[in-house]
Design a protein around this motif. Structure first.
Motif, short mmCIF file in Angstrom:
data_model
loop_
_atom_site.label_atom_id
_atom_site.label_comp_id
_atom_site.label_asym_id
_atom_site.label_seq_id
_atom_site.Cartn_x
_atom_site.Cartn_y
_atom_site.Cartn_z
N GLN A 70 20.81 3.24 7.85
CA GLN A 70 22.22 3.44 8.17
C GLN A 70 22.50 4.82 8.76
OE1 GLN A 70 24.52 2.59 4.65
NE2 GLN A 70 24.27 0.38 4.87
N HIS A 71 21.72 5.80 8.34
CA HIS A 71 21.98 7.17 8.79
C HIS A 71 20.91 7.71 9.72
CE1 HIS A 71 25.41 7.30 6.13
NE2 HIS A 71 24.65 6.77 5.19
N ASN A 72 19.90 6.89 10.00
CA ASN A 72 18.86 7.22 10.97
C ASN A 72 18.17 8.54 10.67
OD1 ASN A 72 17.35 6.42 13.18
ND2 ASN A 72 18.58 7.62 14.61
N ILE A 73 17.87 8.75 9.39
CA ILE A 73 17.15 9.96 8.99
C ILE A 73 15.71 9.56 8.70
CG2 ILE A 73 16.94 11.73 7.19
CD1 ILE A 73 20.02 11.60 6.96
N SER A 74 14.80 10.23 9.35
CA SER A 74 13.38 9.91 9.19
C SER A 74 12.90 10.27 7.79
CB SER A 74 12.56 10.68 10.23
OG SER A 74 11.19 10.48 10.01
N LEU A 75 12.20 9.33 7.18
CA LEU A 75 11.64 9.55 5.84
C LEU A 75 10.18 9.96 5.88
CD1 LEU A 75 13.09 6.38 4.07
CD2 LEU A 75 14.03 8.71 4.04
N GLY A 76 9.53 9.68 6.98
CA GLY A 76 8.09 9.91 7.08
C GLY A 76 7.35 8.62 6.79
N PRO A 77 6.10 8.54 7.20
CA PRO A 77 5.34 7.29 7.09
C PRO A 77 5.21 6.75 5.67
CG PRO A 77 4.17 8.86 8.48
CD PRO A 77 5.34 9.58 7.88
N ARG A 78 4.94 7.62 4.70
CA ARG A 78 4.72 7.16 3.33
C ARG A 78 5.98 6.54 2.74
NH1 ARG A 78 3.06 11.64 0.30
NH2 ARG A 78 5.14 11.84 -0.52
N LEU A 79 7.12 7.21 2.90
CA LEU A 79 8.36 6.66 2.37
C LEU A 79 8.86 5.48 3.19
CD1 LEU A 79 10.27 9.82 1.09
CD2 LEU A 79 9.16 8.03 -0.24
N ASP A 80 8.55 5.45 4.48
CA ASP A 80 8.85 4.25 5.26
C ASP A 80 8.11 3.05 4.67
OD1 ASP A 80 10.56 5.52 7.05
OD2 ASP A 80 9.03 5.79 8.59
N TYR A 97 4.03 -9.26 -9.05
CA TYR A 97 2.98 -8.93 -8.09
C TYR A 97 2.63 -7.45 -8.18
CZ TYR A 97 0.82 -7.72 -3.64
OH TYR A 97 -0.03 -7.21 -2.68
N TRP A 98 3.65 -6.59 -8.10
CA TRP A 98 3.39 -5.15 -8.11
C TRP A 98 2.90 -4.69 -9.48
CZ3 TRP A 98 2.13 -2.50 -4.18
CH2 TRP A 98 2.61 -2.83 -2.91
N HIS A 99 3.42 -5.27 -10.53
CA HIS A 99 2.95 -4.89 -11.86
C HIS A 99 1.46 -5.17 -11.98
CE1 HIS A 99 2.25 -5.23 -16.23
NE2 HIS A 99 3.04 -4.16 -16.25
N SER A 100 1.03 -6.35 -11.55
CA SER A 100 -0.39 -6.69 -11.64
C SER A 100 -1.23 -5.75 -10.77
CB SER A 100 -0.63 -8.15 -11.25
OG SER A 100 -0.34 -8.38 -9.89
N LYS A 101 -0.71 -5.38 -9.60
CA LYS A 101 -1.43 -4.43 -8.73
C LYS A 101 -1.58 -3.08 -9.42
CE LYS A 101 -2.05 -6.45 -4.68
NZ LYS A 101 -3.37 -6.71 -4.14
N PHE A 102 -0.48 -2.58 -10.01
CA PHE A 102 -0.52 -1.27 -10.64
C PHE A 102 -1.40 -1.28 -11.90
CE2 PHE A 102 3.87 -0.59 -8.64
CZ PHE A 102 3.31 -0.06 -7.49
N ILE A 103 -1.32 -2.33 -12.68
CA ILE A 103 -2.15 -2.44 -13.88
C ILE A 103 -3.63 -2.47 -13.51
CG2 ILE A 103 -2.78 -4.01 -15.77
CD1 ILE A 103 -0.26 -2.42 -16.32
N ALA A 104 -3.93 -3.10 -12.37
CA ALA A 104 -5.33 -3.19 -11.91
C ALA A 104 -5.82 -1.89 -11.29
CB ALA A 104 -5.46 -4.33 -10.90
N GLY A 105 -4.98 -0.86 -11.30
CA GLY A 105 -5.41 0.43 -10.77
C GLY A 105 -4.86 0.76 -9.40
N GLY A 106 -4.09 -0.15 -8.83
CA GLY A 106 -3.48 0.13 -7.55
C GLY A 106 -2.48 1.28 -7.66
N VAL A 107 -2.38 2.03 -6.61
CA VAL A 107 -1.46 3.17 -6.60
C VAL A 107 -0.57 3.09 -5.37
CG1 VAL A 107 -2.96 4.71 -7.90
CG2 VAL A 107 -3.14 4.64 -5.43
N TRP A 108 0.50 3.81 -5.44
CA TRP A 108 1.33 4.03 -4.27
C TRP A 108 1.50 5.52 -4.14
CZ3 TRP A 108 5.72 6.78 -3.48
CH2 TRP A 108 6.22 6.72 -2.19
N PRO A 109 1.45 6.04 -2.99
CA PRO A 109 1.28 5.33 -1.72
C PRO A 109 -0.15 4.84 -1.56
CG PRO A 109 1.48 7.69 -1.33
CD PRO A 109 1.70 7.46 -2.80
N THR A 110 -0.27 3.70 -0.95
CA THR A 110 -1.58 3.09 -0.80
C THR A 110 -2.47 3.83 0.18
OG1 THR A 110 -0.66 1.59 0.85
CG2 THR A 110 -0.79 0.79 -1.42
N SER A 111 -1.87 4.65 1.04
CA SER A 111 -2.65 5.37 2.06
C SER A 111 -3.30 6.63 1.51
CB SER A 111 -1.77 5.73 3.26
OG SER A 111 -0.70 6.55 2.84
N GLU A 112 -2.96 7.01 0.28
CA GLU A 112 -3.56 8.23 -0.27
C GLU A 112 -4.70 7.88 -1.20
OE1 GLU A 112 0.15 11.34 -0.23
OE2 GLU A 112 -0.49 10.58 -2.16
#
Length: 112
Positions: A70-80, A97-112
């Motif tokens: 709505q305000h066209n402010i760039s968040l950067g790739p990770r927050l996008d 879905y996300w709970h199972s991913k996080f419990i299995a060791g998945g993290v966010w941001p996924t690119s780090e």
């Protein structure tokens, strides 16, 4: 009474804009850190206990989506990615879905 020129008004508004943008960036950074902390909490919670955490995470996603779209402010790739990936956290099956991913060791941001 002093009459300001258009140039003076413009320069005053630029200063106001810079101050506001700095504050916006600080708020975005805090929300980024809060999202990471919430995800860590989810990793240490069973699904039932994670409900309130997902609500807060969805609130952060909603605010960041408004800032971005709505305000066209760039968040950067990770927050996008965060805004896109967590768009449907209001849906129970997406939370599962996300709970199972996080419990299995998945993290966010996924690119780090």
């Amino acid at each position: 009474m002093q009459i300001k020129t258009i140039s003076e008004v413009l320069l005053e508004n630029v200063v106001i804009h810079d101050v506001a943008l700095a504050s916006i960036r600080q708020c975005i950074s805090v929300l980024d850190a809060q999202a990471k902390d919430l995800i860590e909490e989810i990793q240490n919670s069973d699904f039932e206990a994670s409900g309130a955490i997902f609500v807060r995470l969805h609130e952060i996603q909603t605010v960041l989506a408004k800032v971005s779209f709505q305000h066209n402010i760039s968040l950067g790739p990770r927050l996008d990615d965060f805004v896109r990936e967590f768009d449907r956290l209001d849906e129970p099956f997406i939370r599962e879905y996300w709970h199972s991913k996080f419990i299995a060791g998945g993290v966010w941001p996924t690119s780090e």
